[in-house]
Design a protein around this motif. Structure first.
Motif, short mmCIF file in Angstrom:
data_model
loop_
_atom_site.label_atom_id
_atom_site.label_comp_id
_atom_site.label_asym_id
_atom_site.label_seq_id
_atom_site.Cartn_x
_atom_site.Cartn_y
_atom_site.Cartn_z
N ASP A 128 0.73 -1.09 -0.07
CA ASP A 128 -0.01 0.01 -0.12
C ASP A 128 0.77 1.20 0.07
N ALA A 160 -2.71 -6.09 -6.59
CA ALA A 160 -3.79 -5.95 -5.66
C ALA A 160 -4.66 -7.10 -5.81
N ALA A 161 -5.09 -7.78 -6.75
CA ALA A 161 -5.71 -9.06 -6.86
C ALA A 161 -5.10 -9.94 -6.31
N SER A 214 2.43 1.88 -3.45
CA SER A 214 1.41 2.05 -4.62
C SER A 214 0.96 3.28 -4.13
N GLN A 215 0.87 4.00 -2.97
CA GLN A 215 0.25 5.13 -2.93
C GLN A 215 1.44 6.45 -2.63
N LYS A 256 8.53 -1.33 -10.62
CA LYS A 256 7.28 -2.05 -11.19
C LYS A 256 7.47 -3.30 -10.39
N LYS A 305 -5.50 -9.17 -2.29
CA LYS A 305 -6.94 -9.41 -1.91
C LYS A 305 -7.16 -11.00 -1.81
N SER A 343 1.10 -5.68 -13.56
CA SER A 343 0.31 -4.38 -13.22
C SER A 343 0.06 -4.41 -11.79
N GLU A 344 -0.18 -3.09 -11.52
CA GLU A 344 -0.61 -2.89 -9.82
C GLU A 344 -1.88 -3.37 -9.67
N LYS A 345 -2.66 -3.47 -10.83
CA LYS A 345 -4.05 -4.14 -10.54
C LYS A 345 -3.76 -5.82 -10.22
N GLU A 346 -2.82 -6.21 -10.99
CA GLU A 346 -2.65 -7.84 -10.58
C GLU A 346 -2.18 -8.08 -9.21
#
Length: 197
Positions: free
Chosen positions: A14, A127-128, A17-18, A27, A131, A122-125
């Motif tokens: 986190d 995050a998934a 990423s932020q 990356k 989660k 990716s950041e999305k991957e």
């Protein structure tokens, strides 16, 4: 201790990423390791990052794990499962120096990617993955398989033999076909109520 490690890894992800300069924080890449050496690779990388002074290029090394419930010898116990055995996530700025530090770490067999260059995820991957790792409900892990003959050890059908028709690892349940009056009747049982023959 494992949940503390998980919380620290989530916090690190986190924060990276932020951060306002998140793009400058590199990356995410996936490293392939020898199976079973993920923890050793993580420790070795963390030591090498400090000793070789590349902490400005390599920011995080994470082994995605999750807590599960294992049924062994009729008892439930908590265990930690690697989500991707043989793989480690690393956040880094990719250049010749950082690539060499990672690539020459004992236990690392290479980066995951197309062609000669490692491919970032990716950041999305990420995050998934995180989660999935942090889902509250523990998963049951068992050695049973569909079609296997078992003996019921507890409940009204104790000592009956049956065949596993369905396994629900999320709930820790099995549906067993039990022969009652020459008819197969499905009975839903807890993993702890059946044993291998």
């Amino acid at each position: 201790m494992q949940s503390q490690q998980l919380a620290e890894e989530k916090k690190a992800i986190d924060a990276l990423s932020q951060a306002p300069d998140a793009s400058a924080k590199g990356k995410w890449y996936v490293i392939h390791t020898q199976t079973g050496y993920e923890n050793k690779v993580k420790q070795a990388l963390e030591q090498r990052i400090k000793s070789l002074g590349v902490d400005n290029k390599i920011f995080a090394v994470i082994i995605p794990t999750r807590n599960i419930v294992v049924v062994k010898k009729g008892k439930k116990s908590k265990a930690v499962e690697k989500v991707f055995p043989g793989y480690v996530l690393i956040r880094m700025v990719m250049d010749d120096d950082s690539w060499l530090v990672v690539r020459t770490t004992e236990g690392v067999t290479g980066f995951v990617g197309a062609g000669l260059r490692p491919t970032p995820i990716s950041e999305k991957e990420v995050a998934a993955i995180m989660k999935f790792v942090q889902q509250e409900q523990p998963r049951f892990k068992t050695k049973f398989s569909v079609g296997e003959a078992v003996k019921i050890t507890e409940g009204p059908f104790a000592d009956f033999l049956g065949t596993i028709e369905k396994i629900d690892e999320e709930k820790g349940k099995v549906r067993v076909l039990v022969s009652i009056f020459d008819r197969e009747t499905p009975v839903e049982l807890d993993f702890l109520q059946v044993a291998k023959l």
